[in-house]
Design an enzyme around this catalytic site. Sequence first.
Site, PDB file in Angstrom:
ATOM      1  N   SER A   1       0.903  -1.271  -0.039  1.00 54.46           N
ATOM      2  CA  SER A   1       0.158  -0.015  -0.119  1.00 54.46           C
ATOM      3  C   SER A   1       0.832   1.105  -0.035  1.00 54.46           C
ATOM      4  O   SER A   1       1.744   1.369  -0.728  1.00 54.46           O
ATOM      5  CB  SER A   1      -0.819   0.108   1.385  1.00 54.46           C
ATOM      6  OG  SER A   1      -2.052   0.659   1.145  1.00 54.46           O
TER       7      SER A   1
ATOM      8  N   ASP B   1      -9.069  -4.007  -5.675  1.00 54.46           N
ATOM      9  CA  ASP B   1      -8.590  -3.535  -4.649  1.00 54.46           C
ATOM     10  C   ASP B   1      -9.269  -1.986  -4.397  1.00 54.46           C
ATOM     11  O   ASP B   1      -9.378  -1.314  -5.114  1.00 54.46           O
ATOM     12  CB  ASP B   1      -7.184  -3.096  -4.806  1.00 54.46           C
ATOM     13  CG  ASP B   1      -6.477  -2.952  -3.442  1.00 54.46           C
ATOM     14  OD1 ASP B   1      -6.786  -1.807  -2.959  1.00 54.46           O
ATOM     15  OD2 ASP B   1      -5.297  -3.254  -3.076  1.00 54.46           O
TER      16      ASP B   1
ATOM     17  N   HIS C   1      -7.675  -5.652  -0.200  1.00 56.12           N
ATOM     18  CA  HIS C   1      -6.528  -4.657  -0.290  1.00 56.12           C
ATOM     19  C   HIS C   1      -5.463  -5.548  -0.485  1.00 56.12           C
ATOM     20  O   HIS C   1      -4.910  -6.201   0.770  1.00 56.12           O
ATOM     21  CB  HIS C   1      -6.617  -3.632   0.744  1.00 56.12           C
ATOM     22  CG  HIS C   1      -5.608  -2.750   0.927  1.00 56.12           C
ATOM     23  ND1 HIS C   1      -5.324  -1.858  -0.558  1.00 56.12           N
ATOM     24  CD2 HIS C   1      -4.965  -2.001   1.677  1.00 56.12           C
ATOM     25  CE1 HIS C   1      -4.651  -1.262  -0.213  1.00 56.12           C
ATOM     26  NE2 HIS C   1      -4.147  -1.005   0.886  1.00 56.12           N
TER      27      HIS C   1
END
Length: 514
Positions: free
Chosen positions: A227, A453, A483
């Site tokens: 991320s 996502d 995610h």
Amino acid sequence: MANPFRLRAAALTTSAVVLAALLAGCSESAKDGDLPTQKLDWKDCPVPSEAEGGGTSPSPLPSGAKWQCATMKAPRDWSDPKGDTIDIALIRAKATGDPSRRIGSLVFNFGGPGGSGVTTLPAFGADYAALNTRYDLVSFDPRGVGRSAPVKCESDAQLDDFFQQDATPDDSAERAQLLDRTKQFNSACEKNSKKILPHVRTTDAARDMDLMRQVLGDDKLHYFGISYGTELGGVYAHLFPKNVGRAVFDAVVDPTLNPEQSALGQAKGFQLALDNFAEDCTSKTTECPIGDTPQEVKDRIAKLLADLEKKPIPGIFPRQLTQTAATNGIAQSLYSKDFWEYLTEGLEQAYEGDGKILMLLSDSMNGRSENGEYSNITAANIAINCSDEKPRYAADQVQQKVPEFRAASPVFGDYLAWGMVSCTDWAVPGAADHPDVSAPGSAPILVVGNTGDPATPYAGAKKMVDALGKGVAVELTYKGQGHGAYDSKNKCVQSAVNDYLLDGKVPKAGTVCS
């Protein structure tokens, strides 16, 4: 998230640490030349601090490997490397395999920005058992986070109020109230964290990582970024392309977007995830308890949120479930398909007037523990994002953008649009419109994008590949939900990542896992 209304590009694992529980430094002077040769004093890890999220000391891995913690000295101000230092908190589990086959350290950043690597890595360390055979697993609290000169803003009681406020103002009075409350929060950050606020940019953290590489004794930085960790990794590669070892970027931030474009992309991403959730619930052989069709599921959610704006329902005493908390909780549940059952149950109960589960989900997103204490993830997230991002948005600008955001997502659009005011009154100017990640000369970087996502939409993976530069990155696609990809336990993804990190085998560009 950069404030209660902007959804974090955080790794699933960061919030899952809190969710699982809910649902079940000092400065000193040092010479620059001393820092790369400093010796780390590895010891048994202490109980996580409140800023790290609390809890207990980490248990050994199933392999028997024990977690050790240490602190590394880094310049508080990298433009004055001989000045005062701060402590950067580190954690490691030493490699378990044949010492002659040890590659080095594998450094993890799990996202946020603002997530504590010192608490997140041991919580999910067993997932990286294969990598632990040849690497010391290492993570850290980036500067401003957890035990690493943490940014401090408001008290726990003030944060309870902060997260209950109306995030989607409908008139001038509500807009003024939102702006005043945001300014109050930002002023508290400046008052309580004045020394560290100018020094928490992603470029500062990237320089810390290169110092960490040297202190750990590695010629190259082997890295696993998830991320926001992909943005940090990209900035590192830009600053130190020749020092990049084997690197993986998972749940990829689009480095070409400004804050407005990023927020709009998240609106579309979370709406797509909500669409997928509604389709999944109503397509099963058993009856979906929250609607007969996907559209009915979404319509009922929209009505619930509209009703909560007028009249909140009981949440976790004495707090009530407001529209803001419910939206936040719904978003939290979309970070992983494993959370969808909690969303279904939470909605089912909310329709009956009980907001507890959605409130628990919201608390997980915000880093609030059962005892009412908050980690500093929100304060750190705002500080890092506002230091990185140059644009500042006025209320009139946001108001003009609301229809576009609402068209992208009837559920999350207003919420994410108004999140753009979070940095308007920030004390430190932002660095740039978007990060520079161009890294000519870097070793290959494996970039993994997930088509479902919500927080870092799939299109960002290709943008990262292009921005890193020709011949640097190789893209792998995972057709999944939630995610990130590696922690989905998909064998195809994990095999490709492990083969690269362990044996240097770069997968064929365009490989697709499903």
